[in-house]
Motif scaffolding. Structure first.
Motif, PDB file in Angstrom:
ATOM      1  N   LEU A 235      34.498 -31.129  28.394  1.00 60.84           N
ATOM      2  CA  LEU A 235      35.113 -31.789  29.890  1.00 60.84           C
ATOM      3  C   LEU A 235      35.402 -33.306  29.706  1.00 60.84           C
ATOM      4  O   LEU A 235      36.642 -33.766  30.099  1.00 60.84           O
ATOM      5  CB  LEU A 235      34.135 -31.524  30.843  1.00 60.84           C
ATOM      6  CG  LEU A 235      33.954 -30.184  31.535  1.00 60.84           C
ATOM      7  CD1 LEU A 235      33.119 -29.953  32.535  1.00 60.84           C
ATOM      8  CD2 LEU A 235      35.323 -29.612  31.978  1.00 60.84           C
ATOM      9  N   THR A 236      34.501 -33.953  29.053  1.00 60.59           N
ATOM     10  CA  THR A 236      34.541 -35.473  29.107  1.00 60.59           C
ATOM     11  C   THR A 236      35.714 -35.923  28.169  1.00 60.59           C
ATOM     12  O   THR A 236      36.225 -36.969  28.214  1.00 60.59           O
ATOM     13  CB  THR A 236      33.197 -36.096  28.866  1.00 60.59           C
ATOM     14  OG1 THR A 236      32.959 -35.791  27.505  1.00 60.59           O
ATOM     15  CG2 THR A 236      32.222 -35.802  29.759  1.00 60.59           C
ATOM     16  N   PHE A 237      36.219 -35.073  27.089  1.00 62.68           N
ATOM     17  CA  PHE A 237      37.371 -35.314  26.582  1.00 62.68           C
ATOM     18  C   PHE A 237      38.587 -34.626  26.857  1.00 62.68           C
ATOM     19  O   PHE A 237      39.398 -34.767  26.153  1.00 62.68           O
ATOM     20  CB  PHE A 237      37.222 -35.458  25.090  1.00 62.68           C
ATOM     21  CG  PHE A 237      36.319 -36.667  24.478  1.00 62.68           C
ATOM     22  CD1 PHE A 237      36.994 -37.799  24.260  1.00 62.68           C
ATOM     23  CD2 PHE A 237      34.853 -36.574  24.378  1.00 62.68           C
ATOM     24  CE1 PHE A 237      36.155 -39.043  23.847  1.00 62.68           C
ATOM     25  CE2 PHE A 237      34.205 -37.525  24.081  1.00 62.68           C
ATOM     26  CZ  PHE A 237      34.845 -38.871  24.076  1.00 62.68           C
ATOM     27  N   THR A 238      38.609 -33.827  27.937  1.00 66.05           N
ATOM     28  CA  THR A 238      39.772 -33.360  28.412  1.00 66.05           C
ATOM     29  C   THR A 238      40.685 -33.969  29.155  1.00 66.05           C
ATOM     30  O   THR A 238      40.034 -34.846  29.935  1.00 66.05           O
ATOM     31  CB  THR A 238      39.420 -32.103  29.325  1.00 66.05           C
ATOM     32  OG1 THR A 238      38.528 -31.106  28.689  1.00 66.05           O
ATOM     33  CG2 THR A 238      40.328 -31.158  30.022  1.00 66.05           C
ATOM     34  N   PRO A 239      41.997 -34.195  28.829  1.00 65.23           N
ATOM     35  CA  PRO A 239      42.876 -35.108  29.595  1.00 65.23           C
ATOM     36  C   PRO A 239      42.802 -34.642  31.076  1.00 65.23           C
ATOM     37  O   PRO A 239      42.552 -33.761  31.728  1.00 65.23           O
ATOM     38  CB  PRO A 239      44.294 -34.576  29.128  1.00 65.23           C
ATOM     39  CG  PRO A 239      43.777 -33.963  27.918  1.00 65.23           C
ATOM     40  CD  PRO A 239      42.703 -33.598  27.845  1.00 65.23           C
ATOM     41  N   ALA A 240      43.102 -35.945  32.035  1.00 61.16           N
ATOM     42  CA  ALA A 240      42.993 -35.731  33.243  1.00 61.16           C
ATOM     43  C   ALA A 240      43.841 -34.748  33.988  1.00 61.16           C
ATOM     44  O   ALA A 240      43.464 -34.115  34.909  1.00 61.16           O
ATOM     45  CB  ALA A 240      43.429 -37.216  33.937  1.00 61.16           C
ATOM     46  N   HIS A 241      45.027 -34.570  33.551  1.00 60.80           N
ATOM     47  CA  HIS A 241      45.930 -33.510  34.242  1.00 60.80           C
ATOM     48  C   HIS A 241      45.323 -32.227  33.873  1.00 60.80           C
ATOM     49  O   HIS A 241      45.578 -31.203  34.788  1.00 60.80           O
ATOM     50  CB  HIS A 241      47.491 -33.520  33.443  1.00 60.80           C
ATOM     51  CG  HIS A 241      47.544 -33.118  32.038  1.00 60.80           C
ATOM     52  ND1 HIS A 241      47.186 -34.294  30.936  1.00 60.80           N
ATOM     53  CD2 HIS A 241      48.104 -32.025  31.618  1.00 60.80           C
ATOM     54  CE1 HIS A 241      47.582 -33.271  29.886  1.00 60.80           C
ATOM     55  NE2 HIS A 241      47.913 -32.287  30.280  1.00 60.80           N
ATOM     56  N   GLN A 242      44.841 -31.848  32.728  1.00 61.26           N
ATOM     57  CA  GLN A 242      44.225 -30.611  32.691  1.00 61.26           C
ATOM     58  C   GLN A 242      42.892 -30.399  33.391  1.00 61.26           C
ATOM     59  O   GLN A 242      42.922 -29.269  33.758  1.00 61.26           O
ATOM     60  CB  GLN A 242      43.784 -30.441  31.123  1.00 61.26           C
ATOM     61  CG  GLN A 242      45.008 -30.341  30.134  1.00 61.26           C
ATOM     62  CD  GLN A 242      44.856 -29.959  28.702  1.00 61.26           C
ATOM     63  OE1 GLN A 242      43.469 -29.719  28.350  1.00 61.26           O
ATOM     64  NE2 GLN A 242      45.514 -30.297  27.636  1.00 61.26           N
ATOM     65  N   LEU A 243      42.197 -31.313  33.534  1.00 62.80           N
ATOM     66  CA  LEU A 243      41.085 -31.423  34.435  1.00 62.80           C
ATOM     67  C   LEU A 243      41.370 -30.888  35.929  1.00 62.80           C
ATOM     68  O   LEU A 243      40.784 -30.127  36.467  1.00 62.80           O
ATOM     69  CB  LEU A 243      40.179 -32.887  34.713  1.00 62.80           C
ATOM     70  CG  LEU A 243      39.349 -33.006  33.340  1.00 62.80           C
ATOM     71  CD1 LEU A 243      38.922 -34.559  33.339  1.00 62.80           C
ATOM     72  CD2 LEU A 243      38.463 -32.071  32.912  1.00 62.80           C
ATOM     73  N   ALA A 244      42.592 -31.701  36.174  1.00 62.05           N
ATOM     74  CA  ALA A 244      43.126 -31.288  37.517  1.00 62.05           C
ATOM     75  C   ALA A 244      43.349 -29.729  37.862  1.00 62.05           C
ATOM     76  O   ALA A 244      43.199 -29.420  38.826  1.00 62.05           O
ATOM     77  CB  ALA A 244      44.420 -32.055  37.778  1.00 62.05           C
ATOM     78  N   GLN A 245      44.113 -29.341  36.914  1.00 58.36           N
ATOM     79  CA  GLN A 245      44.726 -27.961  37.011  1.00 58.36           C
ATOM     80  C   GLN A 245      43.451 -26.999  36.862  1.00 58.36           C
ATOM     81  O   GLN A 245      43.133 -26.168  37.547  1.00 58.36           O
ATOM     82  CB  GLN A 245      45.600 -27.631  35.449  1.00 58.36           C
ATOM     83  CG  GLN A 245      45.972 -26.262  35.718  1.00 58.36           C
ATOM     84  CD  GLN A 245      47.189 -26.252  36.806  1.00 58.36           C
ATOM     85  OE1 GLN A 245      47.824 -26.838  37.113  1.00 58.36           O
ATOM     86  NE2 GLN A 245      46.817 -25.068  37.844  1.00 58.36           N
ATOM     87  N   MET A 246      42.332 -27.419  36.038  1.00 60.18           N
ATOM     88  CA  MET A 246      41.159 -26.540  36.001  1.00 60.18           C
ATOM     89  C   MET A 246      40.506 -26.553  37.538  1.00 60.18           C
ATOM     90  O   MET A 246      39.994 -25.459  37.803  1.00 60.18           O
ATOM     91  CB  MET A 246      40.253 -27.055  34.850  1.00 60.18           C
ATOM     92  CG  MET A 246      40.654 -26.868  33.336  1.00 60.18           C
ATOM     93  SD  MET A 246      39.977 -27.946  32.189  1.00 60.18           S
ATOM     94  CE  MET A 246      38.234 -26.981  32.356  1.00 60.18           C
ATOM     95  N   ILE A 247      40.344 -27.728  37.955  1.00 60.85           N
ATOM     96  CA  ILE A 247      39.817 -27.505  39.329  1.00 60.85           C
ATOM     97  C   ILE A 247      40.585 -26.832  40.190  1.00 60.85           C
ATOM     98  O   ILE A 247      39.941 -26.150  40.959  1.00 60.85           O
ATOM     99  CB  ILE A 247      39.439 -29.170  39.544  1.00 60.85           C
ATOM    100  CG1 ILE A 247      38.583 -29.973  38.844  1.00 60.85           C
ATOM    101  CG2 ILE A 247      39.273 -29.332  41.123  1.00 60.85           C
ATOM    102  CD1 ILE A 247      38.589 -31.573  38.942  1.00 60.85           C
ATOM    103  N   ARG A 248      41.682 -26.918  40.215  1.00 60.37           N
ATOM    104  CA  ARG A 248      42.604 -26.134  41.253  1.00 60.37           C
ATOM    105  C   ARG A 248      42.575 -24.915  41.095  1.00 60.37           C
ATOM    106  O   ARG A 248      42.510 -23.915  41.925  1.00 60.37           O
ATOM    107  CB  ARG A 248      43.961 -26.737  41.129  1.00 60.37           C
ATOM    108  CG  ARG A 248      44.501 -28.066  41.560  1.00 60.37           C
ATOM    109  CD  ARG A 248      45.881 -28.428  41.863  1.00 60.37           C
ATOM    110  NE  ARG A 248      46.609 -28.332  40.547  1.00 60.37           N
ATOM    111  CZ  ARG A 248      46.833 -29.296  39.899  1.00 60.37           C
ATOM    112  NH1 ARG A 248      46.484 -30.682  40.322  1.00 60.37           N
ATOM    113  NH2 ARG A 248      47.744 -29.291  38.954  1.00 60.37           N
ATOM    114  N   ASP A 249      42.441 -24.473  39.573  1.00 64.44           N
ATOM    115  CA  ASP A 249      42.187 -22.967  39.419  1.00 64.44           C
ATOM    116  C   ASP A 249      40.886 -22.478  39.385  1.00 64.44           C
ATOM    117  O   ASP A 249      40.606 -21.286  39.325  1.00 64.44           O
ATOM    118  CB  ASP A 249      42.728 -22.710  37.912  1.00 64.44           C
ATOM    119  CG  ASP A 249      44.125 -22.956  37.944  1.00 64.44           C
ATOM    120  OD1 ASP A 249      44.968 -23.023  38.719  1.00 64.44           O
ATOM    121  OD2 ASP A 249      44.879 -23.172  36.631  1.00 64.44           O
TER     122      ASP A 249
END
Length: 492
Positions: free
Chosen positions: A4-18
């Motif tokens: 999680l801490t090395f996942t890019p911000a745009h991917q984190l945002a998508q993971m949270i939305r999903d």
């Protein structure tokens, strides 16, 4: 957690939305990473854990109700301590501001909040953004995650170190002489310096609260990330006109042409003749050219015909003197720092290189500034910008080094830097490749392209046309696929 801490911000945002992960879980991962590593890095100087936790809970509740705040919904980020954050201490590493709590956000901070980002805290920096290392009188010095004995650069060293070490996925910095680009190069992350006046600087220090806005040229707001997609997202969210800064023009974001690399015309240079770079940087730049040639991409050695580095750095220094003299507070902390800078750059390092970076030559402007002199300097700057615009017209991008040096060991402020056995004045070693594009206003992206034999990162500067950041970022992303060499630091 590490993922999680090395996942890019745009991917984190998508993971949270999903709903693959909650905003609270992402925040907890970053807070754990900060708790484990920040004490040795000193990258984050003010942590806002309680408010960040509350906001993360609200982000998850909003999603549960079908509400999405924006492109960064629930993603935790950090902000360089030079930007005002409402209700959260903002110091710029400057003792008189040690207890300053702004009432309003800087424009760029408010735009990230509107996009759903959660502000975890503030990142450490050079005092009043005035050094190529990140030290100040309020907080411990920032250390480079690749080697704690080395500087992460400055003035946005905390920003670059935090992103590199997985303490934050995204950070805002600012750049008037390389303060985004040099730390990105030193820490092995991606950085963007946009076109001059592309992004509002409202709510940004070094004009301390209550002083007039003096720094109206050369300074830009930039971004740090671990991917070019994150830079593009961050830039698109914070760019644009602002009624708090009427001089920011309402220029819409450009649309990339979509050219393939094989259809691009790329200019390249491995060093300025007057300021040779470290041998390992030059080797990395030459390896970039070789890889592109092998991929059948047109890349040619190039330097504008009238590119006079001595004149450019002198003009930069004169304009910096004019725009800083009334922006900088006059007190014993700042006067001492400024005098140290002037003395050391005038007396330390190779004599021929000192002629390029001797700030003592600016004393006439500093001691007796004139309105006529200021306007003459602005006029010369206009000529340089137009000249470089014309020179860059046939090219899609220009590849250059970021600095003459890679990260160096912590040293006294503004002291000479050893590069392959030769002493370079501090400003020349760190700013000779970045200052020209602050002066001209052209945008630049930094991508990592390799490492030294001792494991220190090496970055490359990709310069584009003014007002064409989206095109520049698109080209940088294609180049990154061929020559990029992004790595996470070990042990993080």
């Amino acid at each position: 957690m590490a993922n999680l801490t090395f996942t890019p911000a745009h991917q984190l945002a998508q993971m949270i939305r999903d709903r693959q992960v909650s905003a609270v879980e992402v925040l907890d991962a970053y807070l754990a990473q900060i708790a484990q590593h920040n004490s040795k890095l000193n990258a984050i100087c003010t942590l806002d854990e309680e408010n960040a936790r509350n906001r993360a809970k609200q982000a998850d509740e909003a999603l549960g109700n079908g509400e999405i705040w924006g492109a960064l919904h629930g993603v935790p980020v950090t902000i360089k301590d030079i930007f005002e954050t409402a209700g959260l201490r903002t110091t710029a590493g400057y003792i008189p501001l040690k207890d300053y709590i702004p009432q309003h956000d800087a424009t760029v901070v408010s735009r990230l909040r509107l996009a759903g980002a959660i502000i975890m805290g503030k990142t450490n920096m050079a005092e009043l953004a005035g050094d190529y290392q990140s030290t100040n009188s309020l907080f411990p010095r920032v250390n480079n995650p690749w080697n704690l004995d080395y500087t992460p650069g400055g003035s946005s060293g905390g920003s670059a170190a935090a992103v590199a070490a997985g303490l934050s996925p995204l950070d805002l910095g600012n750049d008037i002489a390389g303060s985004v680009r040099q730390p990105a190069h030193f820490c092995g992350v991606y950085g963007l310096k946009p076109t001059d006046r592309r992004i509002s600087t409202a709510g940004q220090i070094p004009e301390v609260p209550g002083m007039p806005v003096c720094i109206r040229q050369m300074i830009t707001v930039g971004c740090f990330a671990r991917s070019l997609e994150d830079l593009r997202l961050c830039f698109s969210l914070i760019a644009g006109a602002d009624d708090r800064r009427p001089d920011v023009p309402p220029v819409p974001l450009d649309i990339p042409t979509g050219k393939s690399l094989q259809n691009l015309k790329i200019a390249w240079i491995d060093q300025w003749i007057e300021v040779p770079v470290a041998a390992e940087i030059r080797a990395a730049m030459q390896a970039v050219r070789q890889k592109l040639v092998q991929s059948n991409i047109q890349i040619d050695p190039w330097l504008p015909q009238d590119f006079d580095l001595s004149h450019i750095l002198n003009l930069y220094g004169r304009l910096a003197a004019y725009i800083n003299i009334y922006a900088q507070p006059v007190d014993r902390y700042n006067v001492r720092r400024s005098l140290t800078q002037i003395f050391r750059t005038a007396t330390q390092g190779d004599q021929s290189l000192r002629k390029l970076g001797d700030f003592s030559r600016l004393l006439p402007e500093l001691l007796n500034p004139s309105l006529k002199g200021y306007f003459e300097t602005l006029t010369e700057r206009d000529h340089l910008t137009a000249q470089l615009d014309r020179a860059l017209e046939p090219w899609d991008v220009w590849l250059t080094p970021v600095a003459a040096t890679v990260a160096f060991t912590h040293c006294p402020a503004w002291s000479a830097i050893d590069i392959d056995g030769k002493a370079y004045p501090h400003a020349v070693a760190n700013g000779a490749y970045t200052m020209p594009f602050n002066l001209s206003g052209h945008p630049a992206v930094i991508i990592p392209i390799g490492q030294t034999q001792t494991g220190l990162p090496i970055g490359m500067q990709i310069v584009g046309k003014r007002w064409r950041e989206m095109e520049l970022l698109a080209i940088a992303q294609e180049l990154d696929k061929v020559v990029g060499d992004f790595r996470n630091p070990l042990d993080y």
